[in-house]
Design a protein around this motif. Structure first.
Motif, PDB file in Angstrom:
ATOM      1  N   ARG A  70      -8.117   3.694   1.594  1.00  0.00           N
ATOM      2  CA  ARG A  70      -7.148   4.702   2.022  1.00  0.00           C
ATOM      3  C   ARG A  70      -6.737   4.457   3.465  1.00  0.00           C
ATOM      4  O   ARG A  70      -7.590   4.361   4.342  1.00  0.00           O
ATOM      5  CB  ARG A  70      -7.751   6.096   1.830  1.00  0.00           C
ATOM      6  CG  ARG A  70      -7.862   6.404   0.333  1.00  0.00           C
ATOM      7  CD  ARG A  70      -8.886   7.453   0.033  1.00  0.00           C
ATOM      8  NE  ARG A  70      -8.679   8.649   0.821  1.00  0.00           N
ATOM      9  CZ  ARG A  70      -9.640   9.532   1.035  1.00  0.00           C
ATOM     10  NH1 ARG A  70     -10.838   9.319   0.554  1.00  0.00           N
ATOM     11  NH2 ARG A  70      -9.397  10.613   1.736  1.00  0.00           N
ATOM     12  N   PRO A  71      -5.428   4.353   3.698  1.00  0.00           N
ATOM     13  CA  PRO A  71      -4.960   3.936   5.020  1.00  0.00           C
ATOM     14  C   PRO A  71      -5.434   4.832   6.157  1.00  0.00           C
ATOM     15  O   PRO A  71      -5.859   4.331   7.194  1.00  0.00           O
ATOM     16  CB  PRO A  71      -3.432   3.966   4.892  1.00  0.00           C
ATOM     17  CG  PRO A  71      -3.123   4.560   3.585  1.00  0.00           C
ATOM     18  CD  PRO A  71      -4.342   4.481   2.737  1.00  0.00           C
ATOM     19  N   ARG A  72      -5.400   6.163   5.961  1.00  0.00           N
ATOM     20  CA  ARG A  72      -5.799   7.035   7.073  1.00  0.00           C
ATOM     21  C   ARG A  72      -7.280   6.906   7.377  1.00  0.00           C
ATOM     22  O   ARG A  72      -7.698   6.870   8.540  1.00  0.00           O
ATOM     23  CB  ARG A  72      -5.451   8.490   6.757  1.00  0.00           C
ATOM     24  CG  ARG A  72      -4.033   8.839   7.129  1.00  0.00           C
ATOM     25  CD  ARG A  72      -3.591  10.093   6.412  1.00  0.00           C
ATOM     26  NE  ARG A  72      -2.203   9.960   5.979  1.00  0.00           N
ATOM     27  CZ  ARG A  72      -1.169  10.365   6.702  1.00  0.00           C
ATOM     28  NH1 ARG A  72      -1.360  10.907   7.882  1.00  0.00           N
ATOM     29  NH2 ARG A  72       0.058  10.201   6.250  1.00  0.00           N
ATOM     30  N   VAL A  73      -8.078   6.824   6.313  1.00  0.00           N
ATOM     31  CA  VAL A  73      -9.514   6.649   6.518  1.00  0.00           C
ATOM     32  C   VAL A  73      -9.778   5.316   7.212  1.00  0.00           C
ATOM     33  O   VAL A  73     -10.590   5.218   8.140  1.00  0.00           O
ATOM     34  CB  VAL A  73     -10.251   6.698   5.161  1.00  0.00           C
ATOM     35  CG1 VAL A  73     -11.737   6.497   5.360  1.00  0.00           C
ATOM     36  CG2 VAL A  73      -9.978   8.031   4.463  1.00  0.00           C
ATOM     37  N   ALA A  74      -9.052   4.283   6.758  1.00  0.00           N
ATOM     38  CA  ALA A  74      -9.234   2.964   7.350  1.00  0.00           C
ATOM     39  C   ALA A  74      -8.890   2.993   8.835  1.00  0.00           C
ATOM     40  O   ALA A  74      -9.594   2.417   9.665  1.00  0.00           O
ATOM     41  CB  ALA A  74      -8.358   1.940   6.634  1.00  0.00           C
ATOM     42  N   LEU A  75      -7.819   3.714   9.167  1.00  0.00           N
ATOM     43  CA  LEU A  75      -7.414   3.805  10.573  1.00  0.00           C
ATOM     44  C   LEU A  75      -8.501   4.488  11.393  1.00  0.00           C
ATOM     45  O   LEU A  75      -8.896   4.007  12.468  1.00  0.00           O
ATOM     46  CB  LEU A  75      -6.094   4.577  10.674  1.00  0.00           C
ATOM     47  CG  LEU A  75      -5.528   4.753  12.072  1.00  0.00           C
ATOM     48  CD1 LEU A  75      -5.269   3.406  12.707  1.00  0.00           C
ATOM     49  CD2 LEU A  75      -4.251   5.569  12.032  1.00  0.00           C
TER      50      LEU A  75
ATOM     51  N   THR B 232     -11.421   2.238  11.758  1.00  0.00           N
ATOM     52  CA  THR B 232     -11.137   1.166  12.711  1.00  0.00           C
ATOM     53  C   THR B 232     -11.349   1.645  14.131  1.00  0.00           C
ATOM     54  O   THR B 232     -11.994   0.978  14.944  1.00  0.00           O
ATOM     55  CB  THR B 232      -9.680   0.694  12.553  1.00  0.00           C
ATOM     56  OG1 THR B 232      -9.458   0.347  11.205  1.00  0.00           O
ATOM     57  CG2 THR B 232      -9.399  -0.502  13.427  1.00  0.00           C
ATOM     58  N   ILE B 233     -10.807   2.841  14.420  1.00  0.00           N
ATOM     59  CA  ILE B 233     -10.945   3.368  15.780  1.00  0.00           C
ATOM     60  C   ILE B 233     -12.423   3.596  16.095  1.00  0.00           C
ATOM     61  O   ILE B 233     -12.905   3.244  17.175  1.00  0.00           O
ATOM     62  CB  ILE B 233     -10.134   4.667  15.923  1.00  0.00           C
ATOM     63  CG1 ILE B 233      -8.641   4.343  15.820  1.00  0.00           C
ATOM     64  CG2 ILE B 233     -10.438   5.354  17.242  1.00  0.00           C
ATOM     65  CD1 ILE B 233      -7.745   5.544  15.815  1.00  0.00           C
ATOM     66  N   GLY B 234     -13.145   4.122  15.104  1.00  0.00           N
ATOM     67  CA  GLY B 234     -14.572   4.358  15.319  1.00  0.00           C
ATOM     68  C   GLY B 234     -15.313   3.070  15.631  1.00  0.00           C
ATOM     69  O   GLY B 234     -16.090   2.996  16.593  1.00  0.00           O
ATOM     70  N   LEU B 235     -15.063   2.052  14.828  1.00  0.00           N
ATOM     71  CA  LEU B 235     -15.742   0.771  15.032  1.00  0.00           C
ATOM     72  C   LEU B 235     -15.354   0.147  16.368  1.00  0.00           C
ATOM     73  O   LEU B 235     -16.193  -0.428  17.068  1.00  0.00           O
ATOM     74  CB  LEU B 235     -15.418  -0.189  13.891  1.00  0.00           C
ATOM     75  CG  LEU B 235     -16.178   0.035  12.587  1.00  0.00           C
ATOM     76  CD1 LEU B 235     -15.611  -0.835  11.474  1.00  0.00           C
ATOM     77  CD2 LEU B 235     -17.650  -0.289  12.791  1.00  0.00           C
TER      78      LEU B 235
END
Lengths: 262, 272, 293
Positions: free
Chosen positions: A208-213, A216-219
């Motif tokens: 899911r794009p929003r979750v992925a975003l 990504t920010i978290g990582l």
């Protein structure tokens, strides 16, 4: 570690992590890893030029980021995307060597510019970084859907009134902004790792794009915080930890994806 | 297996991660035959061609190919490839690579090789654009060059993956006529895949029809019949001829579609 | 005669470091140009650049341990090239990402090794020497090794010449014809590693991309057959390298006491070559670029 001059570093690092994560998400989506490597590296001559002319380093970097956007998008009209990117890099770095040869006593500065410097953040650098990260975040948010659509199918984006070429230019501009603010902290060579590593891992962990975003920010935040802490403790260069942590998160993503596929 | 078969396929079974693509495919192509491999998108045509080429290993079954002259067994024209306009290869170079493209070492081509390349370029009607870069040719022109590339070693079997896709009506007719002529001229068996059989029905010797992971083969009017295809699909289909064209229509919704429709809440709401 | 002296200053041809630079530079230019044509054709520009950057870790390690720098560059580049081929990622996107992540690790290592080098009390000029090259400081004793590396790379490319061409047209086609595609890919990757590390030695890790991609991209704009593409790429790369060395030597006279960097001139000349090639090359029909139909 959290006192005095280091507090600036932590603030900037947090902004850097958020912006690098956000932009990195689209870097991976648009297969722009090479451009994400070349824009920062091609901006570093700007810092050398700034030191020759005696102007602010950030201004020099900003100018060369802008030139990079123009150079790459102009050369792209001529040739394949990656050839255009490589050629811009060559030209920018050639100028960089020229500027470097004009200043003496600069090699330590070069090292910090290429590989990052934890203590490289002064108080008056805070405001420009905050402003440019706000602009970068705002632009990414604005472009979120068109960019997503364009990565899926340029025709669809075109039909929705967002021509590919203009989107590419907008995207490169965001990338350049993110680069300009990230570069002094993590170094010209490592900006790219911070963008590509977390995003390529997140993509493997969720669909899911929003979750992925968000992931990504978290990582990216974890990577940049961890690297600065480790660098502070060991005195080893920040860049080393960024490269290593980014690779670790990608390897982790690959392993989880492999286990899920089984 | 008959002595004259250029290709025989027996009990071929291929599955990808547990899902069968080809279950039990069996057919023969005689030497010099002009043969169409027909099936809907996703019916396994490309998989079958790759298995014949040896590019993927089947779970079971056998593919036998009659050896051709000088070890050249199969010529292959892949599904539409996008060629970079800056690739520094002229049509002539592409055909020459058909002779020895897989071999290592610096190329040394004899006069006889050059003559064969020239002959092949003439045979496919590619002389006009022989000196132009392939990446800058039209789709139909590229198709001709790739056919010459595949045939220059005189294989006994020529496989073409969807050569008619993306061609306009005129180019389609030209390529079909060209393949038919070359097949007769060089006595090469041709197996070409297509999702629409209509442009081919008038010229083919044999049809291999792929559906439900299985195949039937034979003369076109033996295969394209309601009872034959219904048995192949496993549910009733009608073969309808309209304006000289053949269409295969499922009379009832097949089981899978009906099940999918039943699962879809919107559809069930609309159709009581 | 005076005009010639103006261009080729007295002492140029008698100068030892210049000799070495001319020989090693020519070797690097020729090999990079030839390998580069295939690199551009196969769409591996990023991989070629990444390999150069990663190899700088080897250069720094050699510097730290006091080894021959070429061996350092070479070892790491070969390792990385082998690794990339071994990972055998078909999907172009995943390949870019793997390349990128590896690039990050390599550069991180470079950073660490350079740092360890500086705390060992060496000069901090190493970073510049490794990343940006220093043509006039190449020791003459390096010539035999450099030329051997160049020779091996050329032989490797000659060996896989035809399958390489065929697979840059279509990998499926090459495989269907029985070409050993994976072995070929490995040989090409190793040739790339050799070319890149030689170039990294001469113009520096970061700028070796210019030698690899520039001449090849220029030649591919107008050459319409493989032999000519290779020939032109070699001519452009070689001319730019020697021209760059000459101009850099001249520049000592322009600005007394301070020479301009060789790499700068080489890249500028290559870029001029690329622009001229673009003007000379007939533009392919617009439709050919979008959709051949």
């Amino acid at each position: 570690m959290f006192t005095g001059f280091m507090s600036n570093t932590w603030i900037v690092a947090t902004l850097v992590g958020v912006v690098a994560g956000m932009v990195g998400f689209f870097v991976v989506l648009r297969r722009a890893a090479f451009a994400a490597h070349v824009l920062p590296l091609g901006a570093f001559p700007g810092a050398a030029a700034a030191s020759v002319l005696g102007v602010s380093e950030l201004a020099g970097i900003g100018v060369f980021c802008g030139l990079g956007v123009l150079g790459i998008s102009q050369l792209q009209r001529w040739d394949r995307r990656e050839v255009a990117t490589a050629l811009w890099l060559a030209v920018a770095l050639a100028l960089g060597t020229l500027f470097l040869s004009m200043t003496s006593e600069y090699s330590q500065g070069v090292y910090a510019l290429l590989f990052g410097e934890v203590l490289g953040v002064s108080s008056h650098a805070l405001a420009p970084v905050a402003v440019s990260s706000a602009v970068a975040i705002g632009m990414t948010a604005l472009l979120f859907r068109p960019l997503l659509l364009d990565s899926l199918s340029p025709e669809l984006a075109e039909a929705a009134g967002a021509p590919s070429r203009r989107l590419e230019l907008a995207f490169l501009t965001v990338l350049a902004l993110a680069t300009a603010m990230t570069l002094p902290v993590v170094g010209a060579l490592m900006v790219f790792s911070l963008m590509v590593g977390p995003a390529s891992a997140a993509r493997l962990l969720t669909d899911r794009p929003r979750v992925a975003l968000a992931l990504t920010i978290g990582l990216a935040l974890a990577t940049v915080w961890g690297s600065i802490a480790l660098s502070y403790l060991t005195d080893w260069p920040v860049g080393f930890f960024i490269g290593a942590l980014a690779a670790l998160s990608y390897a982790g993503g690959r392993m989880r994806a492999a286990r899920q596929a089984r | 297996m008959t002595d004259t078969a250029a290709l025989s396929v027996h009990g071929l079974r291929v599955s990808f991660s547990g899902r069968p693509v080809l279950k039990d495919v069996q057919f023969e192509v005689a030497a010099g035959e002009f043969c169409a491999l027909i099936g809907a998108n996703g019916s396994g045509k490309t998989t079958l061609l790759k298995a014949i080429l040896g590019l993927l290993r089947p779970q079971s079954g056998e593919v036998r190919i009659e050896p051709g002259a000088a070890g050249a067994r199969i010529g292959y024209v892949p599904q539409k490839i996008s060629i970079d306009p800056y690739l520094p290869l002229r049509s002539r170079d592409v055909v020459a690579l058909g002779l020895d493209g897989a071999r290592w070492g610096w190329p040394r081509r004899s006069r006889a090789d050059d003559a064969r390349v020239q002959e092949m370029l003439e045979a496919v009607g590619a002389i006009e654009f022989a000196e132009r870069r392939v990446g800058q040719l039209s789709g139909g022109q590229q198709q001709r060059v790739l056919i010459a590339h595949a045939l220059v070693r005189r294989p006994r079997l020529l496989l073409l993956d969807e050569p008619l896709a993306n061609l306009d009506v005129r180019s389609t007719a030209e390529i079909v006529a060209l393949l038919r002529r070359l097949s007769a001229q060089y006595r090469t068996a041709v197996l070409l895949s297509a999702h629409d059989m209509n442009p081919l029905l008038a010229v083919i010797d044999r049809i291999v029809y792929l559906a439900s992971c299985c195949a039937v083969s034979g003369k076109a009017d033996e295969v394209i019949r309601t009872e034959v295809l219904s048995r192949l699909y496993g549910y009733h289909v009608d073969v309808v001829r309209v304006h000289g064209r053949v269409v295969v229509i499922a009379a009832h919704e097949p089981e899978e579609i009906r099940a999918a429709l039943a699962r879809d809440p919107v559809h069930t709401a609309q159709v009581p | 005669m005076h005009l010639l002296e103006l261009i080729v200053p007295p002492g140029f041809l008698a100068n030892g470091p210049v000799h070495t630079a001319l020989i090693v530079g020519a070797g690097a230019a020729v090999v990079s140009a030839i390998v580069g044509v295939f690199t551009v054709m196969r769409g591996q520009s990023f991989a070629g650049h990444a390999l150069a950057d990663v190899s700088s870790a080897g250069g720094s390690a050699a510097f730290l341990l006091g080894l021959n720098p070429l061996l350092g560059f070479l070892g790491v580049a070969a390792l990385a090239a082998g690794g990339m081929e071994w990972a055998d990622v078909r999907d172009a996107r995943e390949r870019d990402l793997v390349t990128g992540v590896m690039l990050g690790v390599g550069l991180g290592l470079t950073a660490l090794l350079l740092y360890l080098g500086t705390i060992r009390g060496s000069t901090s000029g190493a970073a510049i020497a490794i990343l940006f090259g220093s043509m006039f400081t190449i020791p003459a004793s390096l010539i035999p090794l450099a030329l051997t590396v160049a020779g091996v790379a050329l032989v490797a490319i000659a060996a896989i010449y035809r399958p390489l061409l065929l697979s840059s047209l279509s990998a499926d086609l090459a495989q269907a014809q029985g070409a050993r595609v994976r072995r070929m890919g490995l040989v090409h990757a190793l040739a790339l590693a050799l070319a890149v590390s030689l170039a990294a030695m001469t113009v520096g890790a970061i700028l070796s991309t210019a030698l690899l991609i520039g001449p090849a991209a220029a030649a591919l704009r107008f050459a319409d057959r493989p032999g000519r593409a290779l020939g032109w790429a070699v001519a452009i790369g070689w001319a730019a390298t020697w021209g760059g060395i000459l101009l850099a030597y001249d520049s000592f006279y322009w600005t007394p006491g301070h020479g301009w960097p060789v790499s700068f001139f080489i890249v500028v000349l290559i870029f001029i070559g690329y622009l001229l090639a673009g003007l000379a090359g007939r533009r392919p029909a617009r439709q050919g670029l979008e959709r051949p139909a």
